[in-house]
Design a protein around this motif. Structure first.
Motif, short mmCIF file in Angstrom:
data_model
loop_
_atom_site.label_atom_id
_atom_site.label_comp_id
_atom_site.label_asym_id
_atom_site.label_seq_id
_atom_site.Cartn_x
_atom_site.Cartn_y
_atom_site.Cartn_z
N THR A 3 -85.29 6.40 21.41
CA THR A 3 -85.49 6.72 20.01
C THR A 3 -84.56 5.87 19.18
N ARG A 4 -85.07 5.26 18.15
CA ARG A 4 -84.22 4.49 17.25
C ARG A 4 -83.74 5.41 16.14
N ILE A 5 -82.46 5.33 15.84
CA ILE A 5 -81.84 6.16 14.82
C ILE A 5 -80.85 5.28 14.06
N PHE A 6 -80.56 5.62 12.83
CA PHE A 6 -79.70 4.78 12.00
C PHE A 6 -78.39 5.50 11.69
N PHE A 7 -77.29 4.77 11.85
CA PHE A 7 -75.95 5.29 11.56
C PHE A 7 -75.14 4.24 10.84
N ASN A 8 -74.10 4.70 10.15
CA ASN A 8 -73.06 3.83 9.63
C ASN A 8 -72.10 3.60 10.80
N ASP A 11 -68.90 5.58 11.15
CA ASP A 11 -68.92 7.02 11.43
C ASP A 11 -68.82 7.33 12.92
N SER A 12 -68.74 6.31 13.76
CA SER A 12 -68.72 6.58 15.21
C SER A 12 -67.41 7.24 15.62
N ILE A 13 -67.51 8.11 16.61
CA ILE A 13 -66.34 8.78 17.18
C ILE A 13 -65.64 7.83 18.14
N ALA A 14 -66.41 7.04 18.86
CA ALA A 14 -65.86 6.07 19.81
C ALA A 14 -66.88 4.98 20.08
N ILE A 51 -70.60 6.79 20.15
CA ILE A 51 -70.77 8.24 20.14
C ILE A 51 -70.76 8.67 18.67
N PHE A 52 -71.81 9.40 18.29
CA PHE A 52 -71.94 9.88 16.91
C PHE A 52 -72.26 11.37 16.91
N TYR A 53 -71.96 12.02 15.79
CA TYR A 53 -72.52 13.33 15.52
C TYR A 53 -73.97 13.08 15.10
N ALA A 54 -74.90 13.78 15.67
CA ALA A 54 -76.31 13.59 15.33
C ALA A 54 -76.56 13.84 13.85
N LYS A 55 -75.82 14.75 13.26
CA LYS A 55 -76.00 15.09 11.84
C LYS A 55 -75.63 13.94 10.91
N ASP A 56 -74.91 12.93 11.43
CA ASP A 56 -74.51 11.79 10.61
C ASP A 56 -75.58 10.70 10.52
N ALA A 57 -76.75 10.95 11.07
CA ALA A 57 -77.83 9.96 10.99
C ALA A 57 -78.19 9.68 9.54
N LEU A 58 -78.55 8.43 9.26
CA LEU A 58 -78.88 8.00 7.91
C LEU A 58 -80.34 7.57 7.84
N ALA A 60 -83.27 4.92 7.14
CA ALA A 60 -83.30 3.48 7.45
C ALA A 60 -82.97 2.60 6.24
N ASP A 61 -83.26 3.09 5.05
CA ASP A 61 -83.03 2.26 3.85
C ASP A 61 -81.64 2.43 3.25
N HIS A 62 -80.78 3.20 3.89
CA HIS A 62 -79.41 3.39 3.40
C HIS A 62 -78.65 2.06 3.51
N ALA A 63 -77.79 1.78 2.56
CA ALA A 63 -77.08 0.50 2.50
C ALA A 63 -76.22 0.22 3.74
N LYS A 64 -75.64 1.26 4.34
CA LYS A 64 -74.75 1.06 5.49
C LYS A 64 -75.42 1.35 6.83
N ALA A 65 -76.71 1.66 6.81
CA ALA A 65 -77.42 2.03 8.03
C ALA A 65 -77.64 0.83 8.94
N GLN A 66 -77.35 1.04 10.22
CA GLN A 66 -77.66 0.04 11.24
C GLN A 66 -78.43 0.74 12.35
N PRO A 67 -79.39 0.05 12.98
CA PRO A 67 -80.21 0.70 14.01
C PRO A 67 -79.47 0.85 15.34
N TYR A 68 -79.61 2.01 15.94
CA TYR A 68 -79.05 2.31 17.26
C TYR A 68 -80.17 2.90 18.10
N ASP A 69 -80.14 2.62 19.39
CA ASP A 69 -81.10 3.21 20.32
C ASP A 69 -80.42 4.37 21.03
N VAL A 70 -80.93 5.57 20.86
CA VAL A 70 -80.35 6.76 21.46
C VAL A 70 -80.56 6.70 22.97
#
Length: 74
Positions: A3-8, A11-14, A51-58, A60-70
């Motif tokens: 699944t592709r998901i977008f995060f800043n 915001d990663s924990i590690a 490692i991210f909190y799932a609730k921190d997903a952004l 796709a059009d957010h300025a700081k969003a980058q694609p990650y594969d879960v």
């Protein structure tokens, strides 16, 4: 299927190069903090697992969003 998901990335924990180590650290973090919404994802550079909190997903059009594969939900 991944699944592709977008995060800043900030915001990663590690960020960890080894998948098994990322899962282990995520499980430890989850147990210590008593949380249940962590995601292990492969970064856009395809070199590190984050490692991210799932609730921190952004969106796709957010300025700081980058694609990650879960890779795993913890």
């Amino acid at each position: 299927m991944e699944t592709r998901i977008f995060f800043n990335p900030g915001d990663s924990i590690a960020n960890i190069h080894d998948y098994n180590e990322a899962v282990r650290k995520g499980q430890i973090f989850k147990k210590e903090r008593k949380i249940d919404d962590l995601v292990i994802a492969k970064g856009p550079d395809d070199e590190e697992y984050a490692i991210f909190y799932a609730k921190d997903a952004l969106p796709a059009d957010h300025a700081k969003a980058q694609p990650y594969d879960v890779k795993e939900h913890l």
